[in-house]
Design a protein around this motif. Structure first.
Motif, PDB file in Angstrom:
ATOM      1  N   LYS A 122       0.832  -1.209   0.000  1.00  0.00           N
ATOM      2  CA  LYS A 122       0.000   0.000   0.000  1.00  0.00           C
ATOM      3  C   LYS A 122       0.860   1.250   0.000  1.00  0.00           C
ATOM      4  O   LYS A 122       0.625   2.190  -0.778  1.00  0.00           O
ATOM      5  CB  LYS A 122      -0.936   0.007   1.216  1.00  0.00           C
ATOM      6  N   TYR A 123       1.872   1.276   0.854  1.00  0.00           N
ATOM      7  CA  TYR A 123       2.783   2.422   0.951  1.00  0.00           C
ATOM      8  C   TYR A 123       3.513   2.635  -0.376  1.00  0.00           C
ATOM      9  O   TYR A 123       3.589   3.755  -0.890  1.00  0.00           O
ATOM     10  CB  TYR A 123       3.775   2.172   2.089  1.00  0.00           C
ATOM     11  N   THR A 124       4.016   1.554  -0.938  1.00  0.00           N
ATOM     12  CA  THR A 124       4.785   1.636  -2.175  1.00  0.00           C
ATOM     13  C   THR A 124       3.903   2.065  -3.341  1.00  0.00           C
ATOM     14  O   THR A 124       4.299   2.907  -4.157  1.00  0.00           O
ATOM     15  CB  THR A 124       5.472   0.292  -2.461  1.00  0.00           C
ATOM     16  N   ILE A 125       2.698   1.510  -3.418  1.00  0.00           N
ATOM     17  CA  ILE A 125       1.769   1.875  -4.495  1.00  0.00           C
ATOM     18  C   ILE A 125       1.392   3.348  -4.397  1.00  0.00           C
ATOM     19  O   ILE A 125       1.329   4.054  -5.409  1.00  0.00           O
ATOM     20  CB  ILE A 125       0.522   0.972  -4.480  1.00  0.00           C
ATOM     21  N   ARG A 126       1.130   3.844  -3.180  1.00  0.00           N
ATOM     22  CA  ARG A 126       0.810   5.273  -3.010  1.00  0.00           C
ATOM     23  C   ARG A 126       1.943   6.138  -3.543  1.00  0.00           C
ATOM     24  O   ARG A 126       1.705   7.152  -4.203  1.00  0.00           O
ATOM     25  CB  ARG A 126       0.570   5.604  -1.540  1.00  0.00           C
ATOM     26  N   ASN A 127       3.179   5.757  -3.239  1.00  0.00           N
ATOM     27  CA  ASN A 127       4.331   6.537  -3.693  1.00  0.00           C
ATOM     28  C   ASN A 127       4.527   6.430  -5.202  1.00  0.00           C
ATOM     29  O   ASN A 127       4.983   7.382  -5.838  1.00  0.00           O
ATOM     30  CB  ASN A 127       5.604   6.100  -2.965  1.00  0.00           C
ATOM     31  N   MET A 128       4.217   5.284  -5.755  1.00  0.00           N
ATOM     32  CA  MET A 128       4.356   5.066  -7.192  1.00  0.00           C
ATOM     33  C   MET A 128       3.256   5.799  -7.955  1.00  0.00           C
ATOM     34  O   MET A 128       3.468   6.287  -9.061  1.00  0.00           O
ATOM     35  CB  MET A 128       4.286   3.574  -7.478  1.00  0.00           C
ATOM     36  N   GLY A 129       2.098   5.874  -7.349  1.00  0.00           N
ATOM     37  CA  GLY A 129       0.912   6.426  -8.001  1.00  0.00           C
ATOM     38  C   GLY A 129      -0.017   5.274  -8.330  1.00  0.00           C
ATOM     39  O   GLY A 129       0.401   4.309  -8.984  1.00  0.00           O
ATOM     40  N   ILE A 130      -1.249   5.341  -7.853  1.00  0.00           N
ATOM     41  CA  ILE A 130      -2.196   4.245  -8.040  1.00  0.00           C
ATOM     42  C   ILE A 130      -2.438   3.986  -9.528  1.00  0.00           C
ATOM     43  O   ILE A 130      -2.414   2.841  -9.982  1.00  0.00           O
ATOM     44  CB  ILE A 130      -3.514   4.519  -7.291  1.00  0.00           C
ATOM     45  N   LYS A 131      -2.629   5.035 -10.290  1.00  0.00           N
ATOM     46  CA  LYS A 131      -2.884   4.892 -11.725  1.00  0.00           C
ATOM     47  C   LYS A 131      -1.700   4.221 -12.413  1.00  0.00           C
ATOM     48  O   LYS A 131      -1.874   3.286 -13.210  1.00  0.00           O
ATOM     49  CB  LYS A 131      -3.154   6.257 -12.347  1.00  0.00           C
ATOM     50  N   GLU A 132      -0.495   4.689 -12.119  1.00  0.00           N
ATOM     51  CA  GLU A 132       0.706   4.148 -12.747  1.00  0.00           C
ATOM     52  C   GLU A 132       0.897   2.671 -12.382  1.00  0.00           C
ATOM     53  O   GLU A 132       1.236   1.850 -13.234  1.00  0.00           O
ATOM     54  CB  GLU A 132       1.941   4.958 -12.346  1.00  0.00           C
ATOM     55  N   PHE A 133       0.672   2.348 -11.099  1.00  0.00           N
ATOM     56  CA  PHE A 133       0.803   0.966 -10.671  1.00  0.00           C
ATOM     57  C   PHE A 133      -0.225   0.076 -11.374  1.00  0.00           C
ATOM     58  O   PHE A 133       0.103  -1.000 -11.867  1.00  0.00           O
ATOM     59  CB  PHE A 133       0.656   0.839  -9.151  1.00  0.00           C
ATOM     60  N   VAL A 145      -7.167  -1.612  -7.452  1.00  0.00           N
ATOM     61  CA  VAL A 145      -5.943  -1.162  -6.766  1.00  0.00           C
ATOM     62  C   VAL A 145      -6.292  -0.093  -5.741  1.00  0.00           C
ATOM     63  O   VAL A 145      -5.833  -0.133  -4.602  1.00  0.00           O
ATOM     64  CB  VAL A 145      -4.894  -0.639  -7.771  1.00  0.00           C
ATOM     65  N   SER A 146      -7.128   0.846  -6.127  1.00  0.00           N
ATOM     66  CA  SER A 146      -7.540   1.915  -5.217  1.00  0.00           C
ATOM     67  C   SER A 146      -8.239   1.346  -3.984  1.00  0.00           C
ATOM     68  O   SER A 146      -7.962   1.760  -2.850  1.00  0.00           O
ATOM     69  CB  SER A 146      -8.466   2.888  -5.946  1.00  0.00           C
ATOM     70  N   ASP A 147      -9.130   0.388  -4.185  1.00  0.00           N
ATOM     71  CA  ASP A 147      -9.828  -0.237  -3.058  1.00  0.00           C
ATOM     72  C   ASP A 147      -8.846  -0.945  -2.134  1.00  0.00           C
ATOM     73  O   ASP A 147      -8.976  -0.880  -0.912  1.00  0.00           O
ATOM     74  CB  ASP A 147     -10.890  -1.221  -3.540  1.00  0.00           C
ATOM     75  N   PHE A 148      -7.857  -1.619  -2.698  1.00  0.00           N
ATOM     76  CA  PHE A 148      -6.840  -2.293  -1.882  1.00  0.00           C
ATOM     77  C   PHE A 148      -6.049  -1.277  -1.058  1.00  0.00           C
ATOM     78  O   PHE A 148      -5.879  -1.449   0.150  1.00  0.00           O
ATOM     79  CB  PHE A 148      -5.891  -3.111  -2.771  1.00  0.00           C
TER      80      PHE A 148
END
Length: 102
Positions: A42-53, A64-67
């Protein structure tokens, strides 16, 4: 906690596009901060950007957003799909309970 500047957030998001850097951040969150795999993701995805991930993982943005918001749990197969973005996969290990060891 103070808010970061937009330029810093953009800098981190750009760095997170490098798979080696993103994998290092994920693994560091687990090892150094004793986070669960899910929390580190969750932390890593937020930093990466949810859309980009979501685009890199080929997973619908909403899933992804729900997760990331804690509204969705991951199955093992899904966890591996999330981890594949970082060129990682899960492995289940069974260990004895500390109370069972003499």
């Amino acid at each position: 906690m103070p808010r970061r500047s937009e330029s810093f957030d953009q800098y981190i998001a750009e760095k997170m596009q490098d798979t080696d850097y993103a994998r290092g951040m994920l693994l560091n969150s687990i090892k150094e901060f004793d986070e669960s795999v899910e929390e580190a993701l969750k932390y890593t995805i937020r930093n990466m950007g949810i859309k980009e991930f979501a685009e890199r993982a080929d997973i619908p943005f909403q899933n992804v957003s729900d997760f990331v918001r804690g509204k969705r749990k991951l199955k093992i197969e899904t966890l591996d799909k999330y981890l594949s973005v970082f060129e990682l996969k899960s492995k289940i290990v069974v260990v004895a309970n500390q109370t069972d060891v003499a």
